[in-house]
Write an enzyme that holds these catalytic residues in place. Sequence first.
Site, PDB file in Angstrom:
ATOM      1  N   TRP A  39       0.854  -1.205   0.000  1.00 49.84           N
ATOM      2  CA  TRP A  39       0.000   0.000   0.000  1.00 49.84           C
ATOM      3  C   TRP A  39       0.884   1.248   0.000  1.00 49.84           C
ATOM      4  O   TRP A  39       1.969   1.255   0.609  1.00 49.84           O
ATOM      5  CB  TRP A  39      -0.878   0.026   1.254  1.00 49.84           C
ATOM      6  CG  TRP A  39      -2.278  -0.460   1.054  1.00 49.84           C
ATOM      7  CD1 TRP A  39      -3.405   0.297   0.903  1.00 49.84           C
ATOM      8  CD2 TRP A  39      -2.721  -1.826   0.996  1.00 49.84           C
ATOM      9  NE1 TRP A  39      -4.515  -0.506   0.749  1.00 49.84           N
ATOM     10  CE2 TRP A  39      -4.122  -1.810   0.793  1.00 49.84           C
ATOM     11  CE3 TRP A  39      -2.088  -3.054   1.074  1.00 49.84           C
ATOM     12  CZ2 TRP A  39      -4.880  -2.981   0.682  1.00 49.84           C
ATOM     13  CZ3 TRP A  39      -2.833  -4.213   0.968  1.00 49.84           C
ATOM     14  CH2 TRP A  39      -4.213  -4.166   0.773  1.00 49.84           C
ATOM     15  N   TRP A  41       0.645   4.712   1.202  1.00 53.49           N
ATOM     16  CA  TRP A  41       1.093   5.514   2.356  1.00 53.49           C
ATOM     17  C   TRP A  41       1.610   4.610   3.466  1.00 53.49           C
ATOM     18  O   TRP A  41       2.481   5.009   4.235  1.00 53.49           O
ATOM     19  CB  TRP A  41       0.098   6.571   2.799  1.00 53.49           C
ATOM     20  CG  TRP A  41      -1.205   6.232   3.452  1.00 53.49           C
ATOM     21  CD1 TRP A  41      -2.008   5.170   3.227  1.00 53.49           C
ATOM     22  CD2 TRP A  41      -1.880   7.038   4.449  1.00 53.49           C
ATOM     23  NE1 TRP A  41      -3.148   5.255   3.997  1.00 53.49           N
ATOM     24  CE2 TRP A  41      -3.101   6.388   4.759  1.00 53.49           C
ATOM     25  CE3 TRP A  41      -1.600   8.227   5.096  1.00 53.49           C
ATOM     26  CZ2 TRP A  41      -4.023   6.904   5.695  1.00 53.49           C
ATOM     27  CZ3 TRP A  41      -2.520   8.742   6.019  1.00 53.49           C
ATOM     28  CH2 TRP A  41      -3.710   8.080   6.312  1.00 53.49           C
ATOM     29  N   ASP A  42       1.142   3.356   3.503  1.00 54.37           N
ATOM     30  CA  ASP A  42       1.741   2.403   4.442  1.00 54.37           C
ATOM     31  C   ASP A  42       3.238   2.280   4.160  1.00 54.37           C
ATOM     32  O   ASP A  42       4.063   2.293   5.077  1.00 54.37           O
ATOM     33  CB  ASP A  42       1.103   1.013   4.290  1.00 54.37           C
ATOM     34  CG  ASP A  42      -0.375   1.009   4.645  1.00 54.37           C
ATOM     35  OD1 ASP A  42      -1.140   1.705   3.969  1.00 54.37           O
ATOM     36  OD2 ASP A  42      -0.762   0.302   5.596  1.00 54.37           O
ATOM     37  N   GLY A 176      -7.484   6.919   1.555  1.00 52.40           N
ATOM     38  CA  GLY A 176      -6.894   7.174   2.869  1.00 52.40           C
ATOM     39  C   GLY A 176      -7.744   6.717   4.033  1.00 52.40           C
ATOM     40  O   GLY A 176      -7.367   5.813   4.769  1.00 52.40           O
ATOM     41  N   ASP A 178     -11.050   5.372   4.680  1.00 56.61           N
ATOM     42  CA  ASP A 178     -12.195   4.668   4.109  1.00 56.61           C
ATOM     43  C   ASP A 178     -13.598   5.067   4.590  1.00 56.61           C
ATOM     44  O   ASP A 178     -14.362   5.655   3.855  1.00 56.61           O
ATOM     45  CB  ASP A 178     -12.039   3.161   4.323  1.00 56.61           C
ATOM     46  CG  ASP A 178     -10.687   2.646   3.862  1.00 56.61           C
ATOM     47  OD1 ASP A 178      -9.720   3.427   3.811  1.00 56.61           O
ATOM     48  OD2 ASP A 178     -10.592   1.459   3.555  1.00 56.61           O
ATOM     49  N   GLU A 416      -3.804  -2.323  14.328  1.00 54.88           N
ATOM     50  CA  GLU A 416      -4.054  -1.338  13.267  1.00 54.88           C
ATOM     51  C   GLU A 416      -4.626  -0.044  13.850  1.00 54.88           C
ATOM     52  O   GLU A 416      -4.208   1.045  13.491  1.00 54.88           O
ATOM     53  CB  GLU A 416      -5.036  -1.984  12.282  1.00 54.88           C
ATOM     54  CG  GLU A 416      -5.269  -1.235  11.005  1.00 54.88           C
ATOM     55  CD  GLU A 416      -6.294  -1.943  10.112  1.00 54.88           C
ATOM     56  OE1 GLU A 416      -6.863  -2.973  10.534  1.00 54.88           O
ATOM     57  OE2 GLU A 416      -6.536  -1.445   8.999  1.00 54.88           O
TER      58      GLU A 416
END
Length: 453
Positions: A39, A41-42, A176, A178, A416
């Site tokens: 992903w 930005w991850d 970004g 969701d 998370e």
Amino acid sequence: MSITAGSAELLRDRAAAVLHDNDAGSWTKAAPRLYPHQWSWDSAFIAIGWAHLDVGRAIAELENLFAAQWQTGMVPHIVFRAGPGEPYFPGPEWWDCPSAPAAPAHPIQTTGICQPPVHALAVLRIWQLTPPARQPEIRARIQALWPRLVSWHRYLATQRDPEGSGLVTVYHPWEGTDNSPRWDRSLARIKLVKPRPYTRLDTRQVRDKSQRPTDWDYDRYLWLVSLLRKYRYDDAEIYRRYPFLIKDVFFSAVLAAANAALLDLADVAGASDADRSQLTGWRDRGYQGLAGCFDADSGLCHDYDVRAGEEIRLRTFAGFAPLFAQTPDAGQRAIQLPLLDSADFCGDPQFRWRLLPSTSPAEPAFQPRNYWRGPIWPVVDWLLWRSLQLLGCFDRAEELRRDSLGQIAADGDFAEYFEPYTGKPLGSARQSWTAAVALDWLAAEAAGGAAAV
Ligand code: 9WN
């Protein structure tokens, strides 16, 4: 709470183990099962984590991500890389990006949308952590990446802002945050045809469905993907015909901060005068754009629905866009800093940690366990921490860092996101970006609280 030297060391080892376990060689899975691909930005946050272990591995993370950059300059939100035994829904077939003229060539498979541009912040951090002996190598790699970074920012400043407003237009909740309530009204307005039958896989991994977006959300997410696919991801066409166009103040703030980070790197990269003046222009236009949607009554910046022609007036973390952008406007800072610690945000007396929730507990849409509708996301608090340091608010930044580490240490498994009242870990465990920001915060612990920002 502050953690002891011994427990800090243990946490550092465990965070490093998460990155190593999720490492696929030259890219890192966002999470072991829930998010088996790369992903955007991850990857940027993950690179910051890797920078504490191996700066070469850190920059490789970004080099591999940018290898999938589109011809428009867009860095895609997912690069599909996992093998067939690691399914994710929706996979590449739902996006059909090969049909888009600007997509990267086969065999690279991506989605056709993007995420906040944290990458420049990561490159700056990598450079700051590069030991002298490795500087010639890392400098050369930053120089090679530089044109791609500038073209990424150019895409956001132009194609995603044809109005020249300084505010980035997002096309999809997956860009970004969701299921943030910021999108509720705009999604409710869309006339959709129900997508073909589909099976969600996320709710097989996260069994408690109340922690994830609803099927109502997913129907709309997939409908929007079908439209983007139909318009072959052509930005001009999307702007003409597509129903979901939102000026996102958080995304815009990250871009302003990222432009400032590229300016900080300009000498290292040997940037041209033209690049420097463009980056300065985009950064300043970002500040102005945010100033234009700052509401002195609420003290927050509001997103704007381009199609409906209306402001989105909700109390969420995104409203602190001026802080995330490190606004030079002292008036906005003077309003936002006390608001941040009010009972509507970090200062809710029932919160376990004084951290910024994704949605204000005072907001009717607030749900403390549901994804972007209330829980605390460590990466968001990391961005805030970095900004507070840059704004010279060192004491508050330090409290934020300690509380964030306290929250992560109490869980021990790098969740998370977290329930704000209890600190309960939610969503995926062993999430790479949580481990990555923990590594950065722990290094600041070793340095007595401050990090080179
Ligand atoms: C869809 C990977 C990503 C993050 C997003 C977060 C979540 C994906 C999903 O996970 O989104 O992109 O399937 O829910 O919202 O910010 O990048 O960690």
